[in-house]
Design a protein around this motif. Structure first.
Motif, PDB file in Angstrom:
ATOM      1  N   THR A  90       0.828  -1.206   0.000  1.00 16.84           N
ATOM      2  CA  THR A  90       0.000   0.000   0.000  1.00 16.84           C
ATOM      3  C   THR A  90       0.864   1.258   0.000  1.00 16.84           C
ATOM      4  O   THR A  90       0.606   2.208  -0.754  1.00 16.84           O
TER       5      THR A  90
ATOM      6  N   SER B  70       1.246   4.152  -3.093  1.00 14.63           N
ATOM      7  CA  SER B  70       1.043   5.588  -2.826  1.00 14.63           C
ATOM      8  C   SER B  70       2.276   6.384  -3.219  1.00 14.63           C
ATOM      9  O   SER B  70       2.170   7.448  -3.856  1.00 14.63           O
TER      10      SER B  70
ATOM     11  N   PRO C 266      -4.530   8.120  -5.749  1.00 17.23           N
ATOM     12  CA  PRO C 266      -5.303   6.935  -6.154  1.00 17.23           C
ATOM     13  C   PRO C 266      -6.577   7.268  -6.917  1.00 17.23           C
ATOM     14  O   PRO C 266      -6.947   6.554  -7.865  1.00 17.23           O
TER      15      PRO C 266
ATOM     16  N   GLN D 107      -8.773  -0.759  -0.154  1.00 17.56           N
ATOM     17  CA  GLN D 107      -8.135   0.283   0.655  1.00 17.56           C
ATOM     18  C   GLN D 107      -7.802   1.540  -0.136  1.00 17.56           C
ATOM     19  O   GLN D 107      -8.043   2.665   0.335  1.00 17.56           O
ATOM     20  N   LEU D 108      -7.238   1.364  -1.317  1.00 17.34           N
ATOM     21  CA  LEU D 108      -6.755   2.525  -2.078  1.00 17.34           C
ATOM     22  C   LEU D 108      -7.655   2.933  -3.238  1.00 17.34           C
ATOM     23  O   LEU D 108      -7.687   4.107  -3.612  1.00 17.34           O
TER      24      LEU D 108
END
Length: 318
Positions: free
Chosen positions: A216, A220, A230, A256-257
């Protein structure tokens, strides 16, 4: 990369439909006679060499030899059929009176060398054999060549599946829930756009055996280096292959992203193999080329056996 890197032409030989009676996906091969016109040379080539050479020649098209400054190929396992043939001959002939041709054609750089010989391209010629990161390594090298001033660079990836290699992978537990595949995919990179340019390669990143939380962070940071967030991604393409344990990270990253980003997969079409990410790039470029396409920025995230991980960031040219 400081210099813009464009994909000006593509060529592909890959599975188009399941092969009846086979547990893996085989490439749908073209009629090679019109591409490799020398019948004697064509007859001496193994299947993977024909696939790779034909795909590379088709990608170069009518471009003069002197305008191709580099040929960079990638493969995970190389010419498996020729390797098997040579090893079987060693056993059957008790290491005597061996035909050297299968050994010569089993080397990893055979395809890049044959393309250069056929088109008389006297330029930089490199082959990368970096397991699941072979194509990404070749693509990075091609991008660096463009940034150093090369006009046109041919980058390609080739892998084949044979009955024996399939059985070995199955016994090793590498195909749990996964369909094996193969393919040849070539891209003509350039620092200049032309009328056939549909994509720009913004960046490539590779890493090995990360902790789940590292991925993750890496995504990023990778996007930040290209001044993106994202939510700026129009499409996330992941290498889900049917193995629930290996696919879990893709689902986690997506939630999540990229919860609001459209997501696609590609290995159900081409199968799993070391250089399958080349098919993903080819597939995205095909989507960019559609007149109705609204895609602008696409992120490809792939990993091979949860060991070799990579990001490839592409931008469509409107």
């Amino acid at each position: 990369m400081i210099h813009s890197v464009y994909i000006n032409h593509t060529a592909a030989i890959h599975p188009e439909r399941p092969t009846e009676g086979q547990p893996y996906l085989s490439a749908c091969e073209p009629d090679y006679k019109s591409i490799i016109t020398n019948a004697t040379l064509r007859r001496r080539m193994s299947r993977i060499v024909r696939m790779g050479v034909a795909c590379g020649l088709e990608c170069i098209g009518s471009l003069p030899p002197e305008q191709v400054q580099a040929i960079i190929t990638a493969t995970g396992l190389g010419c498996l059929a020729d390797t098997e043939k040579f090893m079987n001959a060693i056993v059957e002939n008790e290491e005597q009176l061996l035909n050297p041709t299968p050994f010569i054609q089993s080397t990893f750089n055979t395809i890049g060398a044959q393309i250069a010989l056929i088109n008389q391209i006297r330029a930089y010629n490199m082959t990368y054999v970096h397991r699941g990161l072979s194509f990404e390594s070749a693509l990075l090298d091609g991008m660096m060549r463009i940034s150093e001033g090369d006009e046109n660079v041919l980058v390609g990836a080739i892998d084949e599946i044979t009955p024996n290699s399939y059985l070995i992978q199955q016994r090793l537990g590498l195909l749990k829930g996964t369909t094996a595949g193969e393919g040849a995919h070539f891209f003509l990179l350039s620092g200049q756009k032309n009328e056939s340019t549909y994509a720009e390669v913004l960046g490539v990143d590779t890493f090995i055996r990360p902790q789940p939380e590292e991925i993750t962070t890496r995504i990023s940071q990778f996007l930040q280096r290209h001044n993106l967030m994202p939510e700026d991604i129009d499409l996330l393409v992941t290498g889900k292959n049917g193995n629930e344990q290996q696919d879990a990270i893709y689902s986690t990253i997506g939630k999540q992203l990229f919860p609001s980003v459209k997501q696609e997969t590609f290995k159900e079409e081409c199968g799993e193999f070391h250089t399958a990410s080349a098919y993903a790039v080819w597939k995205v470029v095909q989507q960019f080329s559609k007149p109705t396409s609204t895609l602008r920025t696409v992120l490809i995230y792939n990993h091979y056996q949860a060991v070799n991980h990579s990001f490839i960031l592409l931008k469509g040219i409107l």
